[in-house]
Design a protein around this motif. Sequence first.
Motif, PDB file in Angstrom:
ATOM      1  N   PHE A  34       0.831  -1.201   0.000  1.00 25.74           N
ATOM      2  CA  PHE A  34       0.000   0.000   0.000  1.00 25.74           C
ATOM      3  C   PHE A  34       0.865   1.249   0.000  1.00 25.74           C
ATOM      4  CE2 PHE A  34      -2.433   3.145   2.688  1.00 25.74           C
ATOM      5  CZ  PHE A  34      -3.362   3.489   1.712  1.00 25.74           C
ATOM      6  N   GLU A  35       1.906   1.258   0.841  1.00 34.02           N
ATOM      7  CA  GLU A  35       2.789   2.426   0.890  1.00 34.02           C
ATOM      8  C   GLU A  35       3.515   2.616  -0.439  1.00 34.02           C
ATOM      9  OE1 GLU A  35       6.599   4.242   3.399  1.00 34.02           O
ATOM     10  OE2 GLU A  35       5.551   2.463   4.150  1.00 34.02           O
ATOM     11  N   ARG A  36       3.987   1.522  -1.039  1.00 30.37           N
ATOM     12  CA  ARG A  36       4.685   1.630  -2.326  1.00 30.37           C
ATOM     13  C   ARG A  36       3.760   2.190  -3.407  1.00 30.37           C
ATOM     14  NH1 ARG A  36       7.607  -3.070  -0.821  1.00 30.37           N
ATOM     15  NH2 ARG A  36       5.945  -4.418  -1.592  1.00 30.37           N
ATOM     16  N   ALA A  37       2.519   1.721  -3.419  1.00 29.78           N
ATOM     17  CA  ALA A  37       1.562   2.194  -4.428  1.00 29.78           C
ATOM     18  C   ALA A  37       1.309   3.693  -4.267  1.00 29.78           C
ATOM     19  CB  ALA A  37       0.249   1.419  -4.306  1.00 29.78           C
ATOM     20  N   LEU A  38       1.149   4.143  -3.036  1.00 27.78           N
ATOM     21  CA  LEU A  38       0.911   5.565  -2.806  1.00 27.78           C
ATOM     22  C   LEU A  38       2.115   6.405  -3.192  1.00 27.78           C
ATOM     23  CD1 LEU A  38      -1.073   5.826   0.546  1.00 27.78           C
ATOM     24  CD2 LEU A  38      -1.909   6.133  -1.768  1.00 27.78           C
ATOM     25  N   ARG A  39       3.302   5.923  -2.839  1.00 29.59           N
ATOM     26  CA  ARG A  39       4.516   6.693  -3.174  1.00 29.59           C
ATOM     27  C   ARG A  39       4.743   6.749  -4.683  1.00 29.59           C
ATOM     28  NH1 ARG A  39       7.273   8.363   1.081  1.00 29.59           N
ATOM     29  NH2 ARG A  39       7.166   7.254   3.084  1.00 29.59           N
ATOM     30  N   TYR A  40       4.280   5.728  -5.393  1.00 32.58           N
ATOM     31  CA  TYR A  40       4.399   5.743  -6.855  1.00 32.58           C
ATOM     32  C   TYR A  40       3.535   6.854  -7.446  1.00 32.58           C
ATOM     33  CZ  TYR A  40       4.249   4.098 -11.693  1.00 32.58           C
ATOM     34  OH  TYR A  40       4.338   4.026 -13.056  1.00 32.58           O
ATOM     35  N   ILE A  41       2.329   6.994  -6.892  1.00 33.34           N
ATOM     36  CA  ILE A  41       1.406   8.021  -7.374  1.00 33.34           C
ATOM     37  C   ILE A  41       1.781   9.402  -6.836  1.00 33.34           C
ATOM     38  CG2 ILE A  41      -1.020   8.766  -7.367  1.00 33.34           C
ATOM     39  CD1 ILE A  41      -1.771   5.786  -7.071  1.00 33.34           C
ATOM     40  N   MET A  42       2.238   9.430  -5.562  1.00 30.80           N
ATOM     41  CA  MET A  42       2.567  10.706  -4.908  1.00 30.80           C
ATOM     42  C   MET A  42       3.990  10.624  -4.354  1.00 30.80           C
ATOM     43  SD  MET A  42      -1.035  11.381  -2.873  1.00 30.80           S
ATOM     44  CE  MET A  42      -1.115   9.717  -2.187  1.00 30.80           C
ATOM     45  N   PRO A  43       4.991  10.882  -5.197  1.00 30.18           N
ATOM     46  CA  PRO A  43       6.396  10.724  -4.784  1.00 30.18           C
ATOM     47  C   PRO A  43       6.787  11.578  -3.581  1.00 30.18           C
ATOM     48  CG  PRO A  43       6.219  10.997  -7.166  1.00 30.18           C
ATOM     49  CD  PRO A  43       4.865  11.285  -6.606  1.00 30.18           C
ATOM     50  N   ASP A  44       6.105  12.712  -3.372  1.00 27.53           N
ATOM     51  CA  ASP A  44       6.465  13.613  -2.276  1.00 27.53           C
ATOM     52  C   ASP A  44       5.668  13.345  -1.001  1.00 27.53           C
ATOM     53  OD1 ASP A  44       8.238  14.933  -4.000  1.00 27.53           O
ATOM     54  OD2 ASP A  44       6.636  16.240  -4.754  1.00 27.53           O
ATOM     55  N   LEU A  45       5.005  12.210  -0.934  1.00 30.38           N
ATOM     56  CA  LEU A  45       4.154  11.898   0.207  1.00 30.38           C
ATOM     57  C   LEU A  45       4.944  11.863   1.517  1.00 30.38           C
ATOM     58  CD1 LEU A  45       1.314  10.854   1.196  1.00 30.38           C
ATOM     59  CD2 LEU A  45       2.232   8.549   0.881  1.00 30.38           C
ATOM     60  N   TRP A  47       4.879  10.261   4.782  1.00 32.40           N
ATOM     61  CA  TRP A  47       4.179   9.095   5.316  1.00 32.40           C
ATOM     62  C   TRP A  47       3.718   9.312   6.755  1.00 32.40           C
ATOM     63  CZ3 TRP A  47       1.728   5.272   3.265  1.00 32.40           C
ATOM     64  CH2 TRP A  47       1.372   4.162   4.045  1.00 32.40           C
ATOM     65  N   THR A  48       4.504  10.038   7.545  1.00 33.73           N
ATOM     66  CA  THR A  48       4.126  10.282   8.944  1.00 33.73           C
ATOM     67  C   THR A  48       2.855  11.121   9.010  1.00 33.73           C
ATOM     68  OG1 THR A  48       6.454  10.191   9.629  1.00 33.73           O
ATOM     69  CG2 THR A  48       4.891  11.230  11.150  1.00 33.73           C
ATOM     70  N   GLU A  49       2.803  12.182   8.227  1.00 37.38           N
ATOM     71  CA  GLU A  49       1.605  13.023   8.218  1.00 37.38           C
ATOM     72  C   GLU A  49       0.407  12.268   7.651  1.00 37.38           C
ATOM     73  OE1 GLU A  49       2.415  16.601   6.107  1.00 37.38           O
ATOM     74  OE2 GLU A  49       3.897  17.329   7.577  1.00 37.38           O
ATOM     75  N   PHE A  50       0.656  11.489   6.598  1.00 35.82           N
ATOM     76  CA  PHE A  50      -0.422  10.711   5.985  1.00 35.82           C
ATOM     77  C   PHE A  50      -0.995   9.704   6.989  1.00 35.82           C
ATOM     78  CE2 PHE A  50      -1.757   6.801   3.813  1.00 35.82           C
ATOM     79  CZ  PHE A  50      -2.757   7.298   2.996  1.00 35.82           C
ATOM     80  N   SER A  51      -0.121   9.026   7.707  1.00 39.63           N
ATOM     81  CA  SER A  51      -0.566   8.031   8.683  1.00 39.63           C
ATOM     82  C   SER A  51      -1.402   8.681   9.786  1.00 39.63           C
ATOM     83  CB  SER A  51       0.640   7.318   9.304  1.00 39.63           C
ATOM     84  OG  SER A  51       1.370   6.611   8.312  1.00 39.63           O
ATOM     85  N   ALA A  52      -0.968   9.859  10.242  1.00 43.81           N
ATOM     86  CA  ALA A  52      -1.723  10.562  11.280  1.00 43.81           C
ATOM     87  C   ALA A  52      -3.108  10.947  10.773  1.00 43.81           C
ATOM     88  CB  ALA A  52      -0.950  11.796  11.730  1.00 43.81           C
ATOM     89  N   LEU A  53      -3.171  11.395   9.513  1.00 45.51           N
ATOM     90  CA  LEU A  53      -4.463  11.758   8.929  1.00 45.51           C
ATOM     91  C   LEU A  53      -5.361  10.532   8.835  1.00 45.51           C
ATOM     92  CD1 LEU A  53      -6.371  13.770   7.540  1.00 45.51           C
ATOM     93  CD2 LEU A  53      -5.192  13.252   5.372  1.00 45.51           C
ATOM     94  N   MET A  54      -4.812   9.419   8.355  1.00 44.89           N
ATOM     95  CA  MET A  54      -5.602   8.194   8.232  1.00 44.89           C
ATOM     96  C   MET A  54      -6.170   7.772   9.595  1.00 44.89           C
ATOM     97  SD  MET A  54      -5.857   6.680   5.138  1.00 44.89           S
ATOM     98  CE  MET A  54      -5.761   4.889   5.251  1.00 44.89           C
TER      99      MET A  54
END
Length: 385
Positions: A34-45, A47-54
């Motif tokens: 899941f993380e690899r797929a997201l980083r492929y679409i959004m290279p500047d993601l 992850w710490t902020e994304f995880s907190a939002l989720m």
Amino acid sequence: MDKETVSPNFDEIRPLNNNEVKDAIEKLLASDDFERALRYIMPDLNWTEFSALMRSFKTKEDFKSVMAYNAVMTVAKKTTFSLTISGKSRLPKEPCTFISNHRDIVLDAAFLNVMLYDVGHGMTQVAIGDNLMIRPWIETLVRLNNSFIVKRGVSVRQMLEVSQTLSAYMHHTIKETKESVWIAQREGRSKDSDDRTQGSVLKMLNMGGTKDFLTNMMELNIVPVAISYEYDPCDFLKAQEFQQKRDNPDFVKSQRDDLLAMETGLLYNKGRVHFTLGSPINKELAKLDRGMDKSELIAAVASAIDQEIYRHYRFYPCNYLAYDMLYGGTRFSANYGQKDKKAFEEYLQGQLDKIVIPNKDEDFLRTKILQMYSNPLKNHLTVQP
């Protein structure tokens, strides 16, 4: 939707309920795929902020209205010139079954949902085939996003039970849960855009009802939706598959092919994209003779859906050009100029150049892509006065 209110028979196909949201989010965040797929679409993601939002999402509604909505709108901004909807005045106040033609594996229902949300209708539950559940995280994500699973590839013996469960779930969702649903008019996409409602889909929809065929259809409150993409990023992949099946009748797409189609549809240019909400067909169904043979009734309902879709396509210069290029002549020359023609010819050649297969038949492939862009216009002409 609380788990206690739903039949246990639905557990394998239904969306997740709010009690399952926290665990689903943790499962996603723990998935390297899941993380690899997201980083492929959004290279500047981040992850710490994304995880907190989720982890801030406590309900499906929170997830859908923020995370899913923003993700779809990000794709729209990056890959479409415009994303628009018309026919909002035809939206029924009560829950309905949206049935549409099908262009993109992932985005058709996703685009429809964000636009319905914008006009206050609320997002629908979405039917999605389990053939697309190629990775465990994909199933977790789509069920978190309010999708229900359509089982494919089961044995003939299992198909009846699977279809009955799916149909019963859709009837339950419309009548008891009071949510709208979306389903494509056929299993899989119409590769050549010759959009026609499959009788097998209507037979499945009927199974979950407790009355006669027409009454069961009317209880679902069917609203046809016409989807029009200016450009289909997967057009070359669809054309390639046509030749592969022509050259080898036993050809079957691989999971890798499905992943490539999903990725291509998500990430590449679609130009202008428009959805038109048609009129609910119950008034048309009420006019049908209930004494007709069931096969005739199925054909009549399919025709009512198709005609409403054909009536409401939106066309672009490429559709008119493809028609004239395929059939010869200048019937629609008033709808495009030389600049449009040059741009479409360059686009067409560019898509053909992407196809790399043995014994590449460029004339055949060109014809197939021209059919994809001209068939909606050809069908539209059949419903004109």
